[in-house]
Design an enzyme around this catalytic site. Structure first.
Site, PDB file in Angstrom:
ATOM      1  N   ALA A  32      82.851  62.394  35.450  1.00  9.76           N
ATOM      2  CA  ALA A  32      84.288  62.092  35.302  1.00  9.76           C
ATOM      3  C   ALA A  32      85.015  62.303  36.614  1.00  9.76           C
ATOM      4  O   ALA A  32      86.010  63.015  36.688  1.00  9.76           O
ATOM      5  CB  ALA A  32      84.883  62.951  34.190  1.00  9.76           C
TER       6      ALA A  32
ATOM      7  N   ASN B 272      77.364  51.574  41.474  1.00  6.50           N
ATOM      8  CA  ASN B 272      76.980  50.610  42.506  1.00  6.50           C
ATOM      9  C   ASN B 272      75.524  50.839  42.882  1.00  6.50           C
ATOM     10  O   ASN B 272      75.002  51.943  42.721  1.00  6.50           O
ATOM     11  CB  ASN B 272      77.837  50.821  43.764  1.00  6.50           C
TER      12      ASN B 272
ATOM     13  N   ALA C 167      89.279  53.410  41.987  1.00  9.87           N
ATOM     14  CA  ALA C 167      89.916  54.669  41.598  1.00  9.87           C
ATOM     15  C   ALA C 167      89.749  55.663  42.726  1.00  9.87           C
ATOM     16  O   ALA C 167      88.780  55.593  43.483  1.00  9.87           O
ATOM     17  CB  ALA C 167      89.253  55.209  40.337  1.00  9.87           C
TER      18      ALA C 167
ATOM     19  N   LYS D 149      76.783  42.082  44.379  1.00 15.31           N
ATOM     20  CA  LYS D 149      77.675  43.181  44.771  1.00 15.31           C
ATOM     21  C   LYS D 149      76.963  44.109  45.758  1.00 15.31           C
ATOM     22  O   LYS D 149      77.589  44.650  46.672  1.00 15.31           O
ATOM     23  CB  LYS D 149      78.144  43.959  43.530  1.00 15.31           C
TER      24      LYS D 149
ATOM     25  N   ASN E 145      78.247  45.724  49.354  1.00 15.31           N
ATOM     26  CA  ASN E 145      78.163  47.144  49.709  1.00 15.31           C
ATOM     27  C   ASN E 145      77.161  47.377  50.847  1.00 15.31           C
ATOM     28  O   ASN E 145      77.353  48.256  51.674  1.00 15.31           O
ATOM     29  CB  ASN E 145      77.761  47.977  48.485  1.00 15.31           C
TER      30      ASN E 145
HETATM   31  P1  NAD Z   1      82.924  60.541  42.153  1.00 18.32           P
HETATM   32  O1  NAD Z   1      82.159  61.360  43.143  1.00 18.32           O
HETATM   33  O2  NAD Z   1      84.399  60.550  42.218  1.00 18.32           O
HETATM   34  O3  NAD Z   1      82.505  60.989  40.663  1.00 18.32           O
HETATM   35  C1  NAD Z   1      81.236  61.425  40.290  1.00 18.32           C
HETATM   36  C2  NAD Z   1      81.414  62.620  39.353  1.00 18.32           C
HETATM   37  O4  NAD Z   1      80.161  62.942  38.757  1.00 18.32           O
HETATM   38  C3  NAD Z   1      81.902  63.882  40.075  1.00 18.32           C
HETATM   39  O5  NAD Z   1      83.102  64.337  39.482  1.00 18.32           O
HETATM   40  C4  NAD Z   1      80.758  64.872  39.887  1.00 18.32           C
HETATM   41  O6  NAD Z   1      81.200  66.219  39.716  1.00 18.32           O
HETATM   42  C5  NAD Z   1      80.078  64.354  38.632  1.00 18.32           C
HETATM   43  N1  NAD Z   1      78.660  64.724  38.545  1.00 18.32           N
HETATM   44  C6  NAD Z   1      77.672  64.388  39.392  1.00 18.32           C
HETATM   45  N2  NAD Z   1      76.496  64.891  38.988  1.00 18.32           N
HETATM   46  C7  NAD Z   1      76.735  65.578  37.856  1.00 18.32           C
HETATM   47  C8  NAD Z   1      75.927  66.337  36.954  1.00 18.32           C
HETATM   48  N3  NAD Z   1      74.615  66.513  37.142  1.00 18.32           N
HETATM   49  N4  NAD Z   1      76.519  66.905  35.897  1.00 18.32           N
HETATM   50  C9  NAD Z   1      77.854  66.761  35.694  1.00 18.32           C
HETATM   51  N5  NAD Z   1      78.670  66.065  36.497  1.00 18.32           N
HETATM   52  C10 NAD Z   1      78.126  65.482  37.569  1.00 18.32           C
HETATM   53  O7  NAD Z   1      82.343  59.061  42.285  1.00 18.32           O
HETATM   54  P2  NAD Z   1      83.100  57.661  41.966  1.00 18.32           P
HETATM   55  O8  NAD Z   1      83.882  57.242  43.157  1.00 18.32           O
HETATM   56  O9  NAD Z   1      83.767  57.754  40.657  1.00 18.32           O
HETATM   57  O10 NAD Z   1      81.854  56.670  41.896  1.00 18.32           O
HETATM   58  C11 NAD Z   1      80.973  56.612  40.771  1.00 18.32           C
HETATM   59  C12 NAD Z   1      80.146  55.323  40.866  1.00 18.32           C
HETATM   60  O11 NAD Z   1      81.021  54.192  40.736  1.00 18.32           O
HETATM   61  C13 NAD Z   1      79.444  55.140  42.223  1.00 18.32           C
HETATM   62  O12 NAD Z   1      78.210  54.486  42.046  1.00 18.32           O
HETATM   63  C14 NAD Z   1      80.395  54.240  42.999  1.00 18.32           C
HETATM   64  O13 NAD Z   1      79.753  53.508  44.029  1.00 18.32           O
HETATM   65  C15 NAD Z   1      80.883  53.337  41.870  1.00 18.32           C
HETATM   66  N6  NAD Z   1      82.195  52.708  42.102  1.00 18.32           N
HETATM   67  C16 NAD Z   1      83.255  53.450  42.532  1.00 18.32           C
HETATM   68  C17 NAD Z   1      84.481  52.821  42.724  1.00 18.32           C
HETATM   69  C18 NAD Z   1      85.706  53.599  43.165  1.00 18.32           C
HETATM   70  O14 NAD Z   1      86.734  52.978  43.440  1.00 18.32           O
HETATM   71  N7  NAD Z   1      85.671  54.927  43.199  1.00 18.32           N
HETATM   72  C19 NAD Z   1      84.610  51.438  42.470  1.00 18.32           C
HETATM   73  C20 NAD Z   1      83.505  50.720  42.005  1.00 18.32           C
HETATM   74  C21 NAD Z   1      82.296  51.365  41.823  1.00 18.32           C
END
Ligand code: NAD
Length: 313
Positions: A8, A106, A132, A188, A192
């Site tokens: 989250a 991704n 986000a 995609k 990236n």
């Molecule tokens: P983020 O780092 O903000 O969120 C990941 C979350 O997972 C963190 O809060 C972390 O504490 C939690 N987490 C990780 N391992 C864990 C575990 N073992 N147990 C519990 N919690 C755990 O990452 P994000 O930016 O939300 O990206 C997530 C995915 O979405 C990535 O693959 C990213 O490339 C993709 N993505 C992100 C965006 C963006 O705008 N942020 C857009 C498109 C795609």
């Protein structure tokens, strides 16, 4: 629908919030204590297109989820790529024959991880154009519009995948049921695999990358490497269309002024990157299929070197 968001952070909070707002039974799963405490005390606080909103969504650590044996119809995976295995190892015991998992990360190769924990017929894959930002514990910035495309891995999963599309539609997530999500994932990954690594190493935004002829040439070479490897996996990428799609991002009126997420993760926040699941995955698959991918290999090693120099975690 009973939905658990596995990870989250920025994107998990966006999906969790929008799905909760539209009346689903959502829980967030994360391991970051300050984030858990902030959301429990104050709710998830979001700058939602300029307006502050607060959504009270239950949040648990993986240990708490297991202890309470919380079940979900759908688990949406939204960790970073290098964290996916750890997350599913941690929540493995709540996955039953009925649990479906949608992967929106991704990168490439996530099915190898998920198939260890989830029956293949219950796995869905997708890509998302939503964005986000995580500002701090319990706070996110959710700007602009986006889309989600998703599909089941196996034909048996089609009915459930279409149910998910309907639920996402109610949540205004602009979903479509894809007829070839694997193609979209590779397309995609090309975006990236060029913008992320090159902007990070060259310390420039996307428009800056587009202004330089040598980088334009590198982009085309990297897309050609992705394409050669994708072909071995049954995906025929339209290289010309992919290159035009990447070139369109250079425009400052598109996302040209933006620094890609890898840049922000590594250069600004000294966090480990997803490079092994993008260019690194193509390099590894290339070795398997005996296809040379020197640009992907070099870029992967440059990014790992930068991670080392910055003591990224
Ligand atoms: P983020 O780092 O903000 O969120 C990941 C979350 O997972 C963190 O809060 C972390 O504490 C939690 N987490 C990780 N391992 C864990 C575990 N073992 N147990 C519990 N919690 C755990 O990452 P994000 O930016 O939300 O990206 C997530 C995915 O979405 C990535 O693959 C990213 O490339 C993709 N993505 C992100 C965006 C963006 O705008 N942020 C857009 C498109 C795609």
């Amino acid at each position: 629908m009973k939905i658990a968001i596995a990870g989250a952070g920025a994107m998990g909070s966006r999906l969790g919030l929008m799905l909760h707002q539209s009346g689903n039974e959502v829980i967030l799963i994360d391991r970051w204590p300050a984030h858990i405490e902030a959301i429990r005390n104050n709710g998830l606080i979001a700058n939602f297109n300029g307006k502050e909103i607060v959504e009270a969504i239950p949040i648990y650590s993986p240990e708490e989820v297991i202890k309470s044996n919380i079940q979900a119809d759908l688990i949406i995976a939204l960790t970073k790529a290098n964290q996916l295995d750890g997350m599913f190892q941690a929540i493995n015991s709540i996955i039953t024959e009925q649990t479906h998992v949608l992967c929106l990360l991704n990168g490439l190769g996530h099915e190898d991880v998920l198939e260890k924990y989830v029956p293949k017929k219950n796995i869905l894959f997708g890509i998302t154009m939503w964005t986000a930002g995580l500002d701090g514990p319990g706070h996110v910035t959710l700007l602009g519009d986006g889309e989600i495309e998703l599909e089941n891995l196996e034909p048996e999963g089609e009915a459930f995948a279409k149910e998910v599309v309907a639920v996402f539609k109610d949540a205004k997530l602009n979903p479509t049921y894809s007829s070839n999500v694997r193609y979209s994932i590779w397309r995609k990954a090309c975006v990236n695999g060029t913008l992320n690594g090159l902007c990070t190493i060259l310390d420039c935004n996307i428009a800056g990358l587009g202004e330089q002829q040598p980088t334009n040439d590198m982009v085309r070479t990297i897309v050609a490497e992705f394409s050669a490897v994708a072909e071995k996996e049954g995906i025929e990428l339209d290289q010309e269309e992919v290159n035009q799609h990447i070139q369109a991002t250079y425009d400052p009126d598109n996302i040209g002024l933006h620094y890609p997420s890898m840049y922000q993760d590594l250069i600004k926040n000294h966090r480990l990157t997803e490079i092994d699941y993008i260019n690194g995955a193509v390099w590894k698959k290339g070795q398997k299929y005996d296809i040379p991918t020197p640009y992907c290999a070099f870029l992967t090693q440059l990014i790992h070197s930068k991670e080392g120099l910055l003591a990224a975690k």
